[in-house]
Design an enzyme around this catalytic site. Structure first.
Site, PDB file in Angstrom:
ATOM      1  N   ASP A  41      -4.088  -3.187 -18.766  1.00  0.00           N
ATOM      2  CA  ASP A  41      -3.183  -2.052 -19.004  1.00  0.00           C
ATOM      3  C   ASP A  41      -3.428  -1.388 -20.364  1.00  0.00           C
ATOM      4  OD1 ASP A  41      -1.910  -2.530 -16.525  1.00  0.00           O
ATOM      5  OD2 ASP A  41      -0.615  -4.031 -17.434  1.00  0.00           O
ATOM      6  N   HIS A  53       0.618   1.582 -13.122  1.00  0.00           N
ATOM      7  CA  HIS A  53       1.414   0.461 -13.615  1.00  0.00           C
ATOM      8  C   HIS A  53       2.893   0.873 -13.634  1.00  0.00           C
ATOM      9  CE1 HIS A  53       2.320  -3.235 -15.673  1.00  0.00           C
ATOM     10  NE2 HIS A  53       3.117  -2.544 -16.467  1.00  0.00           N
ATOM     11  N   GLY A  85       0.773  -1.235   0.000  1.00  0.00           N
ATOM     12  CA  GLY A  85       0.000   0.000   0.000  1.00  0.00           C
ATOM     13  C   GLY A  85       0.809   1.291   0.000  1.00  0.00           C
ATOM     14  N   GLU A 121     -11.389  -3.222 -20.576  1.00  0.00           N
ATOM     15  CA  GLU A 121     -11.340  -4.696 -20.520  1.00  0.00           C
ATOM     16  C   GLU A 121      -9.973  -5.265 -20.901  1.00  0.00           C
ATOM     17  OE1 GLU A 121     -12.840  -2.915 -22.738  1.00  0.00           O
ATOM     18  OE2 GLU A 121     -12.634  -3.806 -24.733  1.00  0.00           O
TER      19      GLU A 121
HETATM   20  C1  GAR Z   1       3.396  -1.027  -7.443  1.00  0.00           C
HETATM   21  O1  GAR Z   1       4.678  -0.971  -7.989  1.00  0.00           O
HETATM   22  C2  GAR Z   1       2.351  -1.020  -8.539  1.00  0.00           C
HETATM   23  O2  GAR Z   1       2.677  -0.203  -9.620  1.00  0.00           O
HETATM   24  C3  GAR Z   1       2.358  -2.470  -8.932  1.00  0.00           C
HETATM   25  O3  GAR Z   1       2.438  -3.175  -7.715  1.00  0.00           O
HETATM   26  C4  GAR Z   1       3.159  -2.376  -6.754  1.00  0.00           C
HETATM   27  C5  GAR Z   1       2.295  -2.259  -5.518  1.00  0.00           C
HETATM   28  O4  GAR Z   1       2.928  -1.548  -4.496  1.00  0.00           O
HETATM   29  N1  GAR Z   1       1.174  -2.773  -9.688  1.00  0.00           N
HETATM   30  C6  GAR Z   1       1.169  -3.579 -10.737  1.00  0.00           C
HETATM   31  O5  GAR Z   1       2.148  -4.172 -11.123  1.00  0.00           O
HETATM   32  C7  GAR Z   1      -0.180  -3.708 -11.435  1.00  0.00           C
HETATM   33  N2  GAR Z   1      -0.026  -4.217 -12.761  1.00  0.00           N
HETATM   34  P1  GAR Z   1       2.116  -0.910  -3.287  1.00  0.00           P
HETATM   35  O6  GAR Z   1       1.175  -1.967  -2.714  1.00  0.00           O
HETATM   36  O7  GAR Z   1       3.200  -0.562  -2.285  1.00  0.00           O
HETATM   37  O8  GAR Z   1       1.385   0.317  -3.780  1.00  0.00           O
END
Ligand code: GAR
Length: 199
Positions: A150, A109, A12, A147
């Site tokens: 990304d 992303h 988070g 849908e």
């Molecule tokens: C982040 O780097 C986010 O961009 C990635 O997961 C991580 C979550 O970190 N999301 C993806 O890869 C979605 N395709 P967080 O829980 O510390 O925010």
């Protein structure tokens, strides 16, 4: 202010960036009304609690996608949510769901879309792939969700240089710090302001 739900699956830190932006007074058009986790026990839930934001767990693994999305829809309606942020949310939402929220879901992303994105590209895997390819510049993207994983319209992007010899974990942290945590609050403000103007 647009009632907004933040969907999370992990630590988070992106949720924290939104909370910090709210606290600093920069996020004026979105009200962080609800945090939804797709699994129990994650640190994002502690962050929500500390910030005084109501949170709920809807266990995707237990329910399966269809029942998870049905419950999610019920909860979002109950709280009058008008905008959804996917902040490190690692489930792919069905077309049925995304069709009901056109330009009302945004996602962060950790790459410059259209590089290193789509199904299978999430978390550390994105940075491993970028390093394997030998890119010299990477970054992060916030986009609307449709849908196609990304695949929705891009709202904000930020580039980050890739230092020689950096590890995937260090690159992940660098992209978060220099790009994700900056552009997610900015993109949320843009998306929420647009909805305010429409109303
Ligand atoms: C982040 O780097 C986010 O961009 C990635 O997961 C991580 C979550 O970190 N999301 C993806 O890869 C979605 N395709 P967080 O829980 O510390 O925010």
């Amino acid at each position: 202010m647009i009632p907004t739900a933040v969907l999370v699956s992990g630590g988070g830190t992106n949720l924290q960036a939104l909370i910090d932006s709210r606290n600093s007074g920069a996020l004026t058009s979105a009200d962080l009304a609800l945090v939804v986790a797709d699994r129990p026990g994650i640190f994002a839930l502690e962050r929500a609690k500390a910030a005084g934001i109501r949170s709920i767990v809807i266990n995707k693994k237990e329910l399966g996608r269809e029942r998870f999305e049905a419950e999610l829809s019920r909860v979002l309606a109950k709280h009058g949510i008008k905008l959804i942020v996917l902040a490190g949310f690692l489930c792919i939402l069905s077309k049925d769901f995304t069709d009901k929220w056109p330009r009302r879901i945004i996602n962060v992303h950790p790459s410059l879309i259209p590089s290193f994105c789509g199904e299978g590209f999430w978390g550390l895997k994105v940075h491993e792939a970028a390093l394997e390819k030998g890119v010299k510049v990477t970054g992060a993207t916030v986009h609307y969700v449709n849908e196609i994983p990304d695949g929705g319209e891009i709202i904000v992007q930020k580039a980050v240089t890739v230092p020689e010899g950096i590890t995937p974990k260090a690159l992940q942290k660098r992209v978060m710090k220099l790009a994700e945590w900056k552009i997610l609050p900015k993109a949320l403000q843009i998306a929420a302001e647009k909805i305010e103007k429409e109303n």
